[in-house]
Design a protein around this motif. Structure first.
Motif, PDB file in Angstrom:
ATOM      1  N   VAL A  72      -2.655 -64.098 -32.513  1.00 15.70           N
ATOM      2  CA  VAL A  72      -2.897 -65.411 -31.929  1.00 15.70           C
ATOM      3  C   VAL A  72      -3.377 -66.331 -33.041  1.00 15.70           C
ATOM      4  O   VAL A  72      -4.307 -65.991 -33.788  1.00 15.70           O
ATOM      5  N   LYS A  73      -2.737 -67.474 -33.161  1.00  7.73           N
ATOM      6  CA  LYS A  73      -3.054 -68.405 -34.245  1.00  7.73           C
ATOM      7  C   LYS A  73      -3.431 -69.752 -33.638  1.00  7.73           C
ATOM      8  O   LYS A  73      -2.729 -70.241 -32.740  1.00  7.73           O
ATOM      9  N   ARG A  74      -4.522 -70.334 -34.114  1.00  7.11           N
ATOM     10  CA  ARG A  74      -4.982 -71.616 -33.569  1.00  7.11           C
ATOM     11  C   ARG A  74      -5.067 -72.656 -34.685  1.00  7.11           C
ATOM     12  O   ARG A  74      -5.647 -72.400 -35.742  1.00  7.11           O
ATOM     13  N   ALA A  84       5.203 -80.042 -34.068  1.00  9.64           N
ATOM     14  CA  ALA A  84       5.221 -79.526 -35.446  1.00  9.64           C
ATOM     15  C   ALA A  84       5.509 -78.028 -35.462  1.00  9.64           C
ATOM     16  O   ALA A  84       6.317 -77.540 -36.267  1.00  9.64           O
ATOM     17  N   LEU A  85       4.857 -77.277 -34.566  1.00 13.36           N
ATOM     18  CA  LEU A  85       5.105 -75.836 -34.519  1.00 13.36           C
ATOM     19  C   LEU A  85       6.532 -75.553 -34.060  1.00 13.36           C
ATOM     20  O   LEU A  85       7.164 -74.593 -34.529  1.00 13.36           O
ATOM     21  N   ALA A  86       7.057 -76.391 -33.178  1.00  9.58           N
ATOM     22  CA  ALA A  86       8.440 -76.193 -32.716  1.00  9.58           C
ATOM     23  C   ALA A  86       9.428 -76.309 -33.880  1.00  9.58           C
ATOM     24  O   ALA A  86      10.447 -75.600 -33.921  1.00  9.58           O
ATOM     25  N   LEU A 115       1.273 -73.827 -27.507  1.00  5.43           N
ATOM     26  CA  LEU A 115       0.456 -74.171 -26.339  1.00  5.43           C
ATOM     27  C   LEU A 115      -0.641 -75.159 -26.741  1.00  5.43           C
ATOM     28  O   LEU A 115      -1.491 -74.829 -27.566  1.00  5.43           O
ATOM     29  N   PRO A 116      -0.632 -76.386 -26.172  1.00  8.22           N
ATOM     30  CA  PRO A 116      -1.712 -77.327 -26.472  1.00  8.22           C
ATOM     31  C   PRO A 116      -2.904 -77.076 -25.539  1.00  8.22           C
ATOM     32  O   PRO A 116      -2.722 -76.755 -24.371  1.00  8.22           O
ATOM     33  N   ASP A 117      -4.113 -77.201 -26.071  1.00  2.79           N
ATOM     34  CA  ASP A 117      -5.308 -77.017 -25.253  1.00  2.79           C
ATOM     35  C   ASP A 117      -6.439 -77.809 -25.895  1.00  2.79           C
ATOM     36  O   ASP A 117      -6.962 -77.413 -26.932  1.00  2.79           O
ATOM     37  N   TRP A 120      -6.863 -78.296 -29.773  1.00  3.04           N
ATOM     38  CA  TRP A 120      -6.258 -77.169 -30.489  1.00  3.04           C
ATOM     39  C   TRP A 120      -4.795 -77.006 -30.082  1.00  3.04           C
ATOM     40  O   TRP A 120      -4.383 -77.447 -29.015  1.00  3.04           O
ATOM     41  N   THR A 121      -4.045 -76.324 -30.928  1.00  2.00           N
ATOM     42  CA  THR A 121      -2.684 -75.900 -30.608  1.00  2.00           C
ATOM     43  C   THR A 121      -2.572 -74.421 -30.967  1.00  2.00           C
ATOM     44  O   THR A 121      -2.994 -74.021 -32.060  1.00  2.00           O
ATOM     45  N   TYR A 122      -2.002 -73.628 -30.066  1.00  2.00           N
ATOM     46  CA  TYR A 122      -1.927 -72.178 -30.263  1.00  2.00           C
ATOM     47  C   TYR A 122      -0.483 -71.718 -30.386  1.00  2.00           C
ATOM     48  O   TYR A 122       0.423 -72.302 -29.799  1.00  2.00           O
ATOM     49  N   GLU A 123      -0.285 -70.630 -31.142  1.00  2.65           N
ATOM     50  CA  GLU A 123       0.987 -69.911 -31.148  1.00  2.65           C
ATOM     51  C   GLU A 123       0.669 -68.415 -31.121  1.00  2.65           C
ATOM     52  O   GLU A 123      -0.359 -67.981 -31.632  1.00  2.65           O
ATOM     53  N   VAL A 124       1.565 -67.647 -30.504  1.00  2.00           N
ATOM     54  CA  VAL A 124       1.345 -66.209 -30.324  1.00  2.00           C
ATOM     55  C   VAL A 124       2.583 -65.451 -30.806  1.00  2.00           C
ATOM     56  O   VAL A 124       3.715 -65.826 -30.487  1.00  2.00           O
ATOM     57  N   PHE A 125       2.352 -64.394 -31.588  1.00  3.78           N
ATOM     58  CA  PHE A 125       3.437 -63.577 -32.138  1.00  3.78           C
ATOM     59  C   PHE A 125       3.188 -62.112 -31.800  1.00  3.78           C
ATOM     60  O   PHE A 125       2.043 -61.659 -31.841  1.00  3.78           O
ATOM     61  N   PRO A 126       4.246 -61.356 -31.514  1.00  4.90           N
ATOM     62  CA  PRO A 126       4.052 -59.900 -31.474  1.00  4.90           C
ATOM     63  C   PRO A 126       3.750 -59.420 -32.893  1.00  4.90           C
ATOM     64  O   PRO A 126       4.184 -60.057 -33.862  1.00  4.90           O
TER      65      PRO A 126
END
Length: 390
Positions: A72-74, A84-86, A115-117, A120-126
């Motif tokens: 999980v990256k924030r 930007a992440l897209a 995911l915006p919250d 913050w903005t989050y991204e999740v990777f296996p």
């Protein structure tokens, strides 16, 4: 920086020098990660938080879940928003579709990969396959074996092959993106002015600096040497942070091969030679040791191994090797400005802002006049001459 982020737990992170520092960003908490993962179908319940990343520009952790470990990256929204992440995720998805082993972001219930919250903005990777051999290695530290360097060169060439045909436009002005829009031009002064105008934090920092004179003194002579080769720079989407720590490896030995490519945070439309020059700059020169010593900073055996790996897949002409050498003194300049934008505009660190401008933007170019810098450029010239003989 937001006041709310000052009261949360920090972790030890990589600073801009040799010494570890307290992280700019608060550490991810189990409760926070659980809240984020609820938006991701199929991940299941979080079980335990296993590791915090020491990387400085964002916060990241490994969380063990019912479906296996995820990263999980924030990011702060001023550094990376969903759009930007897209940009990064689309490029990685293109490479994966072309057979490159990359780490791909998971999608939320709504089908978005970020995911915006709040701010913050989050991204999740296996957790991608491979051994994170260089997990604790700082950027600008060398490969630990020539086999690693050779494999990294080979994989970079594969990335450049896979990237062909990806024709998204260059990314808009963002902090911490490694673009190539200034020194790729016949006259870099106007694009430099434009770059600064697009980034108010840089304009503010440079207001009391004689920056035009400093650029003319430290950078423009290198650009004059680069000018004859500008026609070699064919636009291509590239990784732009090709360091051993952004690669996962087949095992923990000196003979390990690259298994997975990570972290497309600095990717943009540059060109293959810019990406290759960045790889040399990141892995072959011990920038962090310059304060301790002037000699043995350049690892020519690793350079040859990486270039041999690259050219086994994508051969370079003598002219391209000379273009690579001409680009090296300038390859970090634009990202140094992006770092200045981040340090002055986002984290508001005068010390790191000065480091970005004086040490990276001006100083790295100057270093190439030193005996070690000249040894590196001279070695590339010898490679070019050897190609001409064959």
């Amino acid at each position: 920086m937001d006041a709310a982020s000052h009261h949360l737990t920090r972790v030890i992170s990589h600073g801009m020098g040799v010494e570890p520092v307290i992280s700019d960003w608060p550490a991810l908490t189990s409760a926070e990660v659980a809240r984020v993962l609820r938006h991701y179908p199929g991940v299941g319940q979080p079980l335990r938080l296993e590791w915090h990343s020491p990387r400085p520009f964002s916060a990241a952790c490994v969380m063990q879940t019912e479906s296996g470990p995820v990263i999980v990256k924030r990011h702060h929204a001023r550094v990376r928003d969903v759009a930007a992440l897209a940009e990064e995720h689309r490029f990685a998805a293109h490479l994966q579709a072309r057979g490159l082993p990359v780490s791909s972001a998971l999608a939320t219930n709504e089908g978005a990969t970020a995911l915006p919250d709040d701010y913050w903005t989050y991204e999740v990777f296996p957790l991608a396959p491979g051994v994170d051999l260089y997990r604790e290695a700082m950027s600008w530290t060398p490969f630990t074996s020539c086999t690693h360097a050779h494999s990294a060169g080979q994989m970079l060439a594969r990335l450049h092959q896979a990237s062909a045909g990806y024709d998204a436009p260059a990314r808009p002005a963002r902090p911490l993106v490694s673009s190539f829009t200034i020194f790729s031009q016949e006259d870099p002064v106007r694009p430099l002015q434009h770059y600064i105008e697009q980034r108010p934090a840089i304009a503010d920092y440079l207001e009391n600096r004689p920056w035009r004179g400093e650029v003319a003194q430290h950078l423009l002579p290198w650009h004059a040497a680069l000018k004859p080769y500008l026609d070699e720079f064919v636009p291509l989407w590239t990784h732009n942070d090709w360091h051993a720590s952004n690669l996962l490896w087949s095992d923990a030995t000196r003979e390990a091969q690259v298994q997975t490519v990570l972290d497309f945070g600095l990717c943009d439309r540059t060109c293959a030679l810019h990406d290759l020059a960045t790889a040399i700059e990141r892995n072959i020169v011990e920038w962090l040791a310059i304060a301790q010593r002037a000699e043995q900073l350049v690892h020519l055996d690793l350079l040859d191994a990486m270039l041999d790996g690259y050219t086994a897949t994508l051969p370079l002409t003598a002219r391209q090797v000379r273009a690579l050498a001409a680009l090296l003194p300038l390859v970090h300049a634009e990202f140094a400005l992006a770092e200045l934008d981040y340090f002055h505009g986002v984290t508001q660190s005068p010390q790191n802002a000065s480091l970005a401008y004086d040490t990276y933007f001006l100083g790295h170019a100057d270093w190439f006049h030193s005996s070690e810098g000249q040894r590196l450029l001279g070695h590339l010239e010898q490679r070019a001459q050897a190609l001409e003989k064959n």
